[in-house]
Design an enzyme around this catalytic site. Sequence first.
Site, mmCIF file in Angstrom:
data_model
loop_
_atom_site.group_PDB
_atom_site.id
_atom_site.type_symbol
_atom_site.label_atom_id
_atom_site.label_comp_id
_atom_site.label_asym_id
_atom_site.label_seq_id
_atom_site.Cartn_x
_atom_site.Cartn_y
_atom_site.Cartn_z
ATOM 1 N N TRP A 107 0.839 -1.198 0.000
ATOM 2 C CA TRP A 107 0.000 0.000 0.000
ATOM 3 C C TRP A 107 0.874 1.249 0.000
ATOM 4 O O TRP A 107 1.823 1.347 0.761
ATOM 5 C CB TRP A 107 -0.893 0.040 1.224
ATOM 6 C CG TRP A 107 -1.943 -0.998 1.406
ATOM 7 C CD1 TRP A 107 -2.653 -1.204 2.557
ATOM 8 C CD2 TRP A 107 -2.453 -1.966 0.469
ATOM 9 N NE1 TRP A 107 -3.558 -2.228 2.387
ATOM 10 C CE2 TRP A 107 -3.455 -2.720 1.119
ATOM 11 C CE3 TRP A 107 -2.153 -2.275 -0.852
ATOM 12 C CZ2 TRP A 107 -4.144 -3.745 0.478
ATOM 13 C CZ3 TRP A 107 -2.838 -3.299 -1.486
ATOM 14 C CH2 TRP A 107 -3.820 -4.008 -0.825
ATOM 15 N N GLU A 209 -8.839 -3.661 -5.637
ATOM 16 C CA GLU A 209 -10.125 -4.345 -5.755
ATOM 17 C C GLU A 209 -11.314 -3.394 -5.892
ATOM 18 O O GLU A 209 -12.195 -3.331 -5.022
ATOM 19 C CB GLU A 209 -10.337 -5.294 -4.566
ATOM 20 C CG GLU A 209 -9.256 -6.368 -4.466
ATOM 21 C CD GLU A 209 -9.507 -7.373 -3.349
ATOM 22 O OE1 GLU A 209 -10.322 -7.080 -2.448
ATOM 23 O OE2 GLU A 209 -8.898 -8.458 -3.376
ATOM 24 N N TYR A 289 -8.816 -16.238 -4.657
ATOM 25 C CA TYR A 289 -9.004 -16.699 -3.279
ATOM 26 C C TYR A 289 -10.013 -17.838 -3.267
ATOM 27 O O TYR A 289 -11.151 -17.670 -2.816
ATOM 28 C CB TYR A 289 -9.479 -15.543 -2.393
ATOM 29 C CG TYR A 289 -8.415 -14.516 -2.108
ATOM 30 C CD1 TYR A 289 -7.516 -14.698 -1.062
ATOM 31 C CD2 TYR A 289 -8.283 -13.378 -2.893
ATOM 32 C CE1 TYR A 289 -6.527 -13.761 -0.794
ATOM 33 C CE2 TYR A 289 -7.293 -12.437 -2.643
ATOM 34 C CZ TYR A 289 -6.423 -12.636 -1.596
ATOM 35 O OH TYR A 289 -5.434 -11.716 -1.334
ATOM 36 N N GLU A 329 -2.660 -11.024 -6.528
ATOM 37 C CA GLU A 329 -2.954 -11.585 -5.208
ATOM 38 C C GLU A 329 -3.375 -13.031 -5.377
ATOM 39 O O GLU A 329 -4.386 -13.311 -6.030
ATOM 40 C CB GLU A 329 -4.072 -10.826 -4.476
ATOM 41 C CG GLU A 329 -3.683 -9.458 -3.944
ATOM 42 C CD GLU A 329 -4.768 -8.859 -3.053
ATOM 43 O OE1 GLU A 329 -5.553 -9.634 -2.454
ATOM 44 O OE2 GLU A 329 -4.845 -7.614 -2.979
#
Length: 424
Positions: A107, A209, A289, A329
């Site tokens: 970040w 996202e 995920y 990710e």
Amino acid sequence: MLRGTRIYSLLGLLLLLAVAYLSWFPGRGLSPSGPGPGGLKVPVPWLQPRMSFAARAGTRFVDADTGAPLYVNGWNSYWLLSARSPALVAEMLRRGRRMGLGVCRTWAFSDGGPGALQISPGSSASPFSRLILCLVNNLDHFGGKAQYVQWAQMAGVNVTNSTDSFFSHATIRGYYKDYVKAIVTRRNSYSGIRYCDEPAIFAWELINEPRCVSNSSGPHVQAWIEEMAAYVKSLDSKHLVTVGTEGFYGPRRTERLDVNPGDWAASLCSDFVQNSAVKHIDFASVHAYPDTWLPKASMEEKIKYLSKWVDSHLNDSVYILRKPLLFSEIGFLQHAEANGTIDGDTLLKVVYDKIYNSAKRLQAGVGALIWQLMVDGMQTYHDDFSMVARDRPSTYKLIKEQSCRLQRLHLKEGVPEWHCSLPP
């Protein structure tokens, strides 16, 4: 309004530390200018190893100077900007280097609240390493869209409580642009290099996202991506830019809806193809995920789903987008029991194998970033997907093997595989 010079000086130091750890090869050495915080040696900027910018050529990343292909095996440590400890950051980067990991996503924001780096619209922060730097969060963690909306309301702007206003309201879009400009044009107080001129930064990511509350906000999200990608490029033509999407297909992409993890995924105002096709977006980004997206699925079902998810995005990147694809990710629940590690390794290997095979064929698969790696002492930032890699020997080995085989794809004959021989 700036938070103060102490934080920015520390972050400028962290940039130098990160450059040192991520670009250092055994035998080249580093020349210290003296001890820094915590007894660390501070690298001399003009003695740092020369780094090239990452660029794009068709569906591949390349070295901007030589045109040689670049493949990415990396990781997420979103907490680097918040660590306030050069020693912990240096240790994380050292461990990443020993696994052959060359890029870290983190970040580059902390909006509002205690310890924030942006306490009002337009203040700046300092990124630090061969990093993919994300510029704002869709979620409320570290402020995110909600903080921007709150700032507008506090300033008396007529804006609704919906966080969708982040994408549509001109004032809030202006706040975001002010912040981006403050970061991209900031000059490192240690090296004197502006971040738009810093090759240690791999790419800018517009938002983590992106999602919306109302389906009607979809066109606003798309327009926001187009506007902000063009704006970043107007400030910085040297670095790559990506969106930060999860990779969901929108409701109009009917031929791809069965690739989504559920009907809910098409209602979030995100469309992988449309978002990634924007002119100033250099590469597509996808998340995965399977444990949380398919909580009731068997291991066999998760493997089947993940294979389809990866294949679909690789194919779209080659034949529709004609851009590189980075899985930015990849996360798996970290269970205490041994079987949890085995399951996570199995799923990670699915992604790694498909990326490697795509890269070997010179197609769009350019790499993956595991979510997320930690070091002891940063428990505050742990989540259900966090791990200290050396505590998971089988996962550590898998990550390192992926680094080594990607490196072999572009190594010149006689060049040593330096990280493949390093101990943990």
